[in-house]
Design a protein around this motif. Structure first.
Motif, mmCIF file in Angstrom:
data_model
loop_
_atom_site.group_PDB
_atom_site.id
_atom_site.type_symbol
_atom_site.label_atom_id
_atom_site.label_comp_id
_atom_site.label_asym_id
_atom_site.label_seq_id
_atom_site.Cartn_x
_atom_site.Cartn_y
_atom_site.Cartn_z
ATOM 1 N N THR A 56 53.684 8.988 26.245
ATOM 2 C CA THR A 56 53.279 7.818 25.472
ATOM 3 C C THR A 56 53.920 6.586 26.107
ATOM 4 O OG1 THR A 56 53.158 6.855 23.241
ATOM 5 C CG2 THR A 56 55.187 8.040 23.793
ATOM 6 N N GLN A 57 53.133 5.532 26.246
ATOM 7 C CA GLN A 57 53.590 4.328 26.941
ATOM 8 C C GLN A 57 54.437 3.463 26.015
ATOM 9 O OE1 GLN A 57 52.977 3.179 30.269
ATOM 10 N NE2 GLN A 57 54.491 1.621 29.701
ATOM 11 N N VAL A 58 55.587 3.050 26.525
ATOM 12 C CA VAL A 58 56.433 2.077 25.835
ATOM 13 C C VAL A 58 56.571 0.863 26.748
ATOM 14 C CG1 VAL A 58 58.755 1.572 24.991
ATOM 15 C CG2 VAL A 58 57.704 3.797 24.518
ATOM 16 N N THR A 59 56.216 -0.290 26.240
ATOM 17 C CA THR A 59 56.327 -1.526 27.012
ATOM 18 C C THR A 59 57.182 -2.514 26.237
ATOM 19 O OG1 THR A 59 54.132 -1.192 27.983
ATOM 20 C CG2 THR A 59 55.087 -3.392 28.146
ATOM 21 N N VAL A 60 58.269 -2.953 26.851
ATOM 22 C CA VAL A 60 59.162 -3.917 26.223
ATOM 23 C C VAL A 60 59.008 -5.244 26.971
ATOM 24 C CG1 VAL A 60 61.501 -4.447 25.492
ATOM 25 C CG2 VAL A 60 60.747 -2.058 25.664
ATOM 26 N N SER A 61 58.403 -6.189 26.311
ATOM 27 C CA SER A 61 58.101 -7.454 26.967
ATOM 28 C C SER A 61 57.892 -8.542 25.934
ATOM 29 C CB SER A 61 56.845 -7.311 27.828
ATOM 30 O OG SER A 61 56.469 -8.558 28.387
ATOM 31 N N SER A 62 58.257 -9.756 26.308
ATOM 32 C CA SER A 62 58.016 -10.900 25.432
ATOM 33 C C SER A 62 56.676 -11.547 25.782
ATOM 34 C CB SER A 62 59.150 -11.910 25.558
ATOM 35 O OG SER A 62 59.331 -12.291 26.910
#
Length: 124
Positions: free
Chosen positions: A118-124
């Motif tokens: 499962t994709q986790v993307t941490v970005s503003s």
């Protein structure tokens, strides 16, 4: 045949939280140690956290200590990874994996069964 399905990934801002789930079917997870791993393109798969079959023993990569918590509910055949204070470096595809042992460390070669990620993307 044990099958694992991850869920709970998504896009989150830095400092945010997510909880990943790893649901098993086909076999009870009671006798399996579980690991969470993550991978980004161009890098090797990294062990994030692992938990013993009983839930009594856990281990975390230094990069996530104090921010991530692994747990399991054998009655629900599910393992969780609670992630908080997320950083952009936490971005990646997260996989859960299982091996029929009481405990296994954070080495991917030790695990026999894998979910699809499962994709986790941490970005503003």
């Amino acid at each position: 045949q044990l099958q694992l399905v991850e869920s709970g990934g998504g896009l989150v801002q830095p400092g945010g939280s997510l909880t990943l789930s790893c649901a098993a079917s086909g076999v009870t997870l009671t006798y399996y140690a579980i690991g969470w791993f993550r991978q980004v393109p161009g890098k090797e798969r990294e062990g994030v956290s692992c938990i013993s079959s009983s839930g009594g023993r856990t281990k975390y990569a230094d990069s996530v200590k104090g921010r991530f918590t692994i747990s399991r509910d054998n009655a629900k055949n599910t393992v969780y990874l609670q992630m908080s204070s997320l950083k952009p470096d936490d971005t990646g595809v997260y996989y859960c994996a299982a091996v029929a042992l009481d405990y296994s460390d954070l080495l991917s070669d030790e695990y026999d069964y894998w979910g699809q990620g499962t994709q986790v993307t941490v970005s503003s």
